[in-house]
Design a protein around this motif. Structure first.
Motif, PDB file in Angstrom:
ATOM      1  N   CYS A   1     -67.624  -6.296 -28.547  1.00  0.00           N
ATOM      2  CA  CYS A   1     -68.143  -5.117 -29.244  1.00  0.00           C
ATOM      3  C   CYS A   1     -69.028  -5.538 -30.408  1.00  0.00           C
ATOM      4  O   CYS A   1     -68.728  -6.518 -31.109  1.00  0.00           O
ATOM      5  N   LEU A   2     -70.093  -4.789 -30.609  1.00  0.00           N
ATOM      6  CA  LEU A   2     -70.956  -5.022 -31.760  1.00  0.00           C
ATOM      7  C   LEU A   2     -70.386  -4.254 -32.943  1.00  0.00           C
ATOM      8  O   LEU A   2     -70.221  -3.034 -32.891  1.00  0.00           O
ATOM      9  N   MET A   3     -70.071  -4.967 -34.010  1.00  0.00           N
ATOM     10  CA  MET A   3     -69.426  -4.388 -35.186  1.00  0.00           C
ATOM     11  C   MET A   3     -70.341  -4.506 -36.402  1.00  0.00           C
ATOM     12  O   MET A   3     -71.222  -5.373 -36.458  1.00  0.00           O
ATOM     13  N   ILE A   4     -70.125  -3.633 -37.396  1.00  0.00           N
ATOM     14  CA  ILE A   4     -70.929  -3.615 -38.617  1.00  0.00           C
ATOM     15  C   ILE A   4     -70.020  -3.945 -39.801  1.00  0.00           C
ATOM     16  O   ILE A   4     -69.111  -3.179 -40.131  1.00  0.00           O
TER      17      ILE A   4
ATOM     18  N   ASP B   1     -61.735   7.394 -37.289  1.00  0.00           N
ATOM     19  CA  ASP B   1     -61.922   8.441 -36.280  1.00  0.00           C
ATOM     20  C   ASP B   1     -62.867   9.547 -36.753  1.00  0.00           C
ATOM     21  O   ASP B   1     -62.683  10.725 -36.440  1.00  0.00           O
ATOM     22  N   ARG B   2     -63.872   9.190 -37.517  1.00  0.00           N
ATOM     23  CA  ARG B   2     -64.921  10.118 -37.932  1.00  0.00           C
ATOM     24  C   ARG B   2     -66.229   9.726 -37.248  1.00  0.00           C
ATOM     25  O   ARG B   2     -66.463   8.557 -36.932  1.00  0.00           O
ATOM     26  N   ASP B   3     -67.088  10.719 -37.021  1.00  0.00           N
ATOM     27  CA  ASP B   3     -68.416  10.453 -36.463  1.00  0.00           C
ATOM     28  C   ASP B   3     -69.327  10.022 -37.604  1.00  0.00           C
ATOM     29  O   ASP B   3     -69.751  10.839 -38.431  1.00  0.00           O
ATOM     30  N   LEU B   4     -69.638   8.737 -37.645  1.00  0.00           N
ATOM     31  CA  LEU B   4     -70.332   8.144 -38.778  1.00  0.00           C
ATOM     32  C   LEU B   4     -71.753   7.730 -38.408  1.00  0.00           C
ATOM     33  O   LEU B   4     -72.092   7.558 -37.233  1.00  0.00           O
TER      34      LEU B   4
ATOM     35  N   PHE C   1     -95.677  -3.313 -50.416  1.00  0.00           N
ATOM     36  CA  PHE C   1     -94.406  -2.903 -49.846  1.00  0.00           C
ATOM     37  C   PHE C   1     -94.121  -1.458 -50.235  1.00  0.00           C
ATOM     38  O   PHE C   1     -94.482  -1.014 -51.329  1.00  0.00           O
ATOM     39  N   ILE C   2     -93.494  -0.742 -49.342  1.00  0.00           N
ATOM     40  CA  ILE C   2     -93.199   0.672 -49.531  1.00  0.00           C
ATOM     41  C   ILE C   2     -91.695   0.883 -49.445  1.00  0.00           C
ATOM     42  O   ILE C   2     -91.043   0.375 -48.535  1.00  0.00           O
ATOM     43  N   GLN C   3     -91.149   1.636 -50.397  1.00  0.00           N
ATOM     44  CA  GLN C   3     -89.741   2.028 -50.322  1.00  0.00           C
ATOM     45  C   GLN C   3     -89.638   3.381 -49.619  1.00  0.00           C
ATOM     46  O   GLN C   3     -90.367   4.311 -49.951  1.00  0.00           O
ATOM     47  N   LYS C   4     -88.764   3.455 -48.643  1.00  0.00           N
ATOM     48  CA  LYS C   4     -88.560   4.693 -47.897  1.00  0.00           C
ATOM     49  C   LYS C   4     -87.083   5.027 -47.838  1.00  0.00           C
ATOM     50  O   LYS C   4     -86.233   4.131 -47.803  1.00  0.00           O
ATOM     51  N   LEU C   5     -86.805   6.316 -47.781  1.00  0.00           N
ATOM     52  CA  LEU C   5     -85.450   6.764 -47.515  1.00  0.00           C
ATOM     53  C   LEU C   5     -85.292   6.969 -46.021  1.00  0.00           C
ATOM     54  O   LEU C   5     -86.217   7.404 -45.341  1.00  0.00           O
ATOM     55  N   VAL C   6     -84.097   6.664 -45.533  1.00  0.00           N
ATOM     56  CA  VAL C   6     -83.833   6.809 -44.097  1.00  0.00           C
ATOM     57  C   VAL C   6     -82.469   7.437 -43.916  1.00  0.00           C
ATOM     58  O   VAL C   6     -81.539   7.207 -44.696  1.00  0.00           O
ATOM     59  N   LYS C   7     -82.347   8.252 -42.877  1.00  0.00           N
ATOM     60  CA  LYS C   7     -81.087   8.894 -42.531  1.00  0.00           C
ATOM     61  C   LYS C   7     -81.043   9.008 -41.008  1.00  0.00           C
ATOM     62  O   LYS C   7     -81.834   9.752 -40.418  1.00  0.00           O
ATOM     63  N   VAL C   8     -80.137   8.278 -40.383  1.00  0.00           N
ATOM     64  CA  VAL C   8     -79.962   8.382 -38.936  1.00  0.00           C
ATOM     65  C   VAL C   8     -78.959   9.501 -38.700  1.00  0.00           C
ATOM     66  O   VAL C   8     -77.756   9.342 -38.908  1.00  0.00           O
ATOM     67  N   LYS C   9     -79.452  10.643 -38.252  1.00  0.00           N
ATOM     68  CA  LYS C   9     -78.632  11.849 -38.247  1.00  0.00           C
ATOM     69  C   LYS C   9     -77.621  11.901 -37.095  1.00  0.00           C
ATOM     70  O   LYS C   9     -76.642  12.620 -37.182  1.00  0.00           O
ATOM     71  N   ARG C  10     -77.858  11.156 -36.039  1.00  0.00           N
ATOM     72  CA  ARG C  10     -76.910  11.210 -34.918  1.00  0.00           C
ATOM     73  C   ARG C  10     -75.714  10.299 -35.183  1.00  0.00           C
ATOM     74  O   ARG C  10     -75.827   9.305 -35.917  1.00  0.00           O
ATOM     75  N   PRO C  11     -74.544  10.619 -34.629  1.00  0.00           N
ATOM     76  CA  PRO C  11     -73.386   9.723 -34.788  1.00  0.00           C
ATOM     77  C   PRO C  11     -73.693   8.355 -34.203  1.00  0.00           C
ATOM     78  O   PRO C  11     -74.039   8.234 -33.029  1.00  0.00           O
ATOM     79  N   LEU C  12     -73.583   7.336 -35.026  1.00  0.00           N
ATOM     80  CA  LEU C  12     -73.963   5.988 -34.636  1.00  0.00           C
ATOM     81  C   LEU C  12     -72.772   5.031 -34.661  1.00  0.00           C
ATOM     82  O   LEU C  12     -72.739   4.056 -33.912  1.00  0.00           O
ATOM     83  N   LEU C  13     -71.806   5.315 -35.518  1.00  0.00           N
ATOM     84  CA  LEU C  13     -70.694   4.396 -35.751  1.00  0.00           C
ATOM     85  C   LEU C  13     -69.367   5.143 -35.687  1.00  0.00           C
ATOM     86  O   LEU C  13     -69.313   6.362 -35.833  1.00  0.00           O
ATOM     87  N   ARG C  14     -68.305   4.388 -35.521  1.00  0.00           N
ATOM     88  CA  ARG C  14     -66.956   4.955 -35.557  1.00  0.00           C
ATOM     89  C   ARG C  14     -65.967   3.847 -35.876  1.00  0.00           C
ATOM     90  O   ARG C  14     -66.136   2.713 -35.445  1.00  0.00           O
ATOM     91  N   ILE C  15     -64.931   4.190 -36.657  1.00  0.00           N
ATOM     92  CA  ILE C  15     -63.854   3.247 -36.952  1.00  0.00           C
ATOM     93  C   ILE C  15     -62.607   3.774 -36.242  1.00  0.00           C
ATOM     94  O   ILE C  15     -61.946   4.692 -36.735  1.00  0.00           O
ATOM     95  N   PRO C  16     -62.273   3.225 -35.080  1.00  0.00           N
ATOM     96  CA  PRO C  16     -61.145   3.782 -34.318  1.00  0.00           C
ATOM     97  C   PRO C  16     -59.802   3.360 -34.919  1.00  0.00           C
ATOM     98  O   PRO C  16     -59.650   2.255 -35.425  1.00  0.00           O
TER      99      PRO C  16
ATOM    100  N   PRO D   1     -66.738  -0.710 -38.778  1.00  0.00           N
ATOM    101  CA  PRO D   1     -67.247   0.264 -37.809  1.00  0.00           C
ATOM    102  C   PRO D   1     -67.731  -0.388 -36.510  1.00  0.00           C
ATOM    103  O   PRO D   1     -68.304  -1.488 -36.514  1.00  0.00           O
ATOM    104  N   LEU D   2     -67.514   0.333 -35.438  1.00  0.00           N
ATOM    105  CA  LEU D   2     -67.963  -0.057 -34.102  1.00  0.00           C
ATOM    106  C   LEU D   2     -69.339   0.546 -33.849  1.00  0.00           C
ATOM    107  O   LEU D   2     -69.534   1.757 -33.992  1.00  0.00           O
ATOM    108  N   LEU D   3     -70.292  -0.312 -33.462  1.00  0.00           N
ATOM    109  CA  LEU D   3     -71.655   0.147 -33.180  1.00  0.00           C
ATOM    110  C   LEU D   3     -71.906   0.346 -31.695  1.00  0.00           C
ATOM    111  O   LEU D   3     -72.458   1.361 -31.274  1.00  0.00           O
TER     112      LEU D   3
END
Length: 524
Positions: free
Chosen positions: A157-160, A175-178, A193-208, A233-235
């Motif tokens: 498993c790929l973990m973060i 057990d949350r959709d992270l 260089f440019i600073q940007k904000l990012v938000k991945v809105k779909r559930p990407l991670l979970r800690i079972p 978290p599990l990726l």
């Protein structure tokens, strides 16, 4: 039911700079936008339209708070959204590196590190040495942050790998959709260089969590995860089963060198529409993807992450904006109205963007000097501080109906019963008899309720930025907050009515404190 729409905040955050590290603010940031992205029913329940009409009829800010919370997954996003609202309201953006040109009646703000913000409005009758009326809060909340090298693999498993930030209730993150959100730095192809904000809105991670069959005593002995080895978290499953042949080949050559999984970097690049190789640095939080919403049998509660302390931050920000919105609001004001939103409170405030830095007091001295249009000596600043008043706004411990014995018998703040004034004889809170009296006078005049809190003698007491700022320059301070439950959980709860009470109280503070303070006679 028709959806109420609100665009997402801009991903670019600007601070003017002459160096090669530049940040750009798009013109879209200044344009007005509709209100909410969530359907009204999703937020308010089956009687949504009636709820909205009732809320709007009473001038409630609860819907706008939900918008703010849903935009503000991180301290960076919270500051960006505050910045957008200030600009929309006519506040002028300052740069700490530039000379300031300030005028009585003017409204201004600046940011630091994209996570700290100070905004102020100058009374038209201000003169050097007059006081500042300040509400201070913080933009950060306990969370998980990615380690500088986050990529790891366990059992295919790929973990973060993450760090714990602050004193979170870490078991609530299982057990949350992270997902992830935060700040990235991009190479723009022109040597800058440019600073940007990012938000991945779909559930990407979970800690079972571990199945109860493999941990039979968990309900009796309690769930006690090791935050280093269990809170990872599990990726994804192993790349060979999920990736294309091209991705596999690239991953085989980079996996041992990459600080972060290519899958994660690809998700970031897809979100901000850039090449993976253009991303040179990331600073990300793990975030819960469940939207903030109303709940309870009567929709009387707010269910959300990060209420501590974005609820206080928003009430303070909105109070400042609305207290000087109309022409003439500052016409008779002798003081300067200010909001200070700091980062890193949850870890002690000891940073350049935290309350432990001299940011606010440096700004005060600078404001005095600019408005005086001449050199201002030490006495002018000191006189201003002596006449100033600080409201340290941080969420308060509401009494838990299942754990009432955790509160001192006569100091059990309840949700929906008004702002909580915090006291502590050992100075964990900065409230004094005088500051408490002055602050409660506001409530008496405007018929706004207050409650009081002290911790039990046999329990430890938390603290706030109040004592840090109070001792920084000797400013009179009161500590207060909105009662809540589940503090530092991934999902917290507070009362809907308390949000509007706090907003009205803070607005009344700006509008009436000068007259209240002038009636207090000091026996010298």
């Amino acid at each position: 039911m028709a959806a109420i729409t609100r665009l997402h905040p801009p991903s670019l955050f600007s601070l003017k700079s002459s160096s090669s590290l530049i940040t750009r603010f798009p013109s879209s940031l200044y344009s007005p936008r509709p209100l909410r992205t969530l359907s009204t029913t999703a937020i308010l329940g089956s009687n949504a339209q009636d709820q909205v009409e009732t809320v709007e009829a009473h001038g409630s800010i609860v819907g706008d708070l939900l918008d703010y919370l849903n935009e503000s997954w991180t301290h960076f996003h919270a500051t960006a959204e505050a910045k957008r609202q200030l600009i929309d309201a006519g506040f002028h953006l300052l740069n700490e590196n530039d000379d300031w040109d300030l005028k009585p009646g003017g409204r201004y703000f600046f940011t630091r590190n994209m996570s700290c913000l100070v905004a102020f409005a100058v009374g038209e009758k201000y003169s050097a040495g007059n006081g500042f009326h300040v509400i201070a809060a913080h933009t950060d909340s306990p969370c998980l942050k990615l380690k500088p090298r986050s990529a790891s693999t366990k059992s295919g498993c790929l973990m973060i790998n993450v760090q714990t930030y602050g004193g979170g209730l870490w078991h609530t993150w299982f057990d949350r959709d992270l997902s992830v959100a935060g700040r990235v730095i991009l190479r723009d192809g022109n040597g800058s260089f440019i600073q940007k904000l990012v938000k991945v809105k779909r559930p990407l991670l979970r800690i079972p969590t571990l199945a109860i069959h493999l941990d039979r005593t968990v309900n009796k002995d309690g769930f006690k995860p090791n935050v280093e080895t269990h809170l990872i978290p599990l990726l994804a499953s192993k790349l060979e089963e999920t990736a294309s042949s091209e991705t596999k080949e690239k991953s085989a050559t980079t996996s041992t060198k990459a600080a972060h999984h290519p899958l994660l970097m690809q998700a970031l690049s897809d979100e901000i529409n850039c090449n993976v190789d253009d991303i040179v640095s990331i600073e990300l939080n793990v975030c819960d993807t469940q939207p903030s919403c109303l709940g309870g049998g009567n929709n009387e509660f707010i269910f959300s992450g990060r209420l501590d302390n974005l609820a206080s931050s928003y009430c303070a920000l909105r109070a400042l904006i609305d207290s000087c919105k109309s022409p003439g609001d500052l016409a008779s004001e002798h003081a300067i109205r200010m909001v200070a939103l700091f980062d890193n409170e949850e870890v002690g405030s000891g940073s350049i963007q935290g309350a432990g830095a001299p940011t606010m007091f440096q700004a005060m001295r600078r404001i005095i000097s600019c408005l005086a249009e001449k050199y201002v000596g030490e006495c002018s600043f000191e006189r201003a501080v002596r006449q100033s008043f600080l409201v340290s706004a941080d969420m308060a411990h509401g009494v838990h109906p299942n754990f009432m014995d955790k509160h001192e018998e006569y100091h059990r703040p309840e949700m929906q019963k008004g702002l909580v004034i915090k006291h502590n004889a050992n100075q964990r809170y900065a409230t004094s008899g005088v500051t408490s009296f002055l602050f409660q006078e506001i409530g008496k005049i405007h018929n706004l309720p207050t409650q009081e809190f002290v911790v039990r003698n046999d329990m430890g007491c938390g603290s706030t930025i109040g004592p840090i700022l109070a001792s920084g320059a000797g400013i009179r301070t009161v500590d207060c907050g909105i009662a809540q439950l589940s503090m530092h959980s991934v999902r917290e709860i507070c009362g809907k009515e308390d949000i509007d009470i706090a907003y009205k109280y803070f607005k009344a503070f700006y509008q009436t404190f000068s007259s209240i303070d002038s009636k207090l006679i000091v026996d010298s």
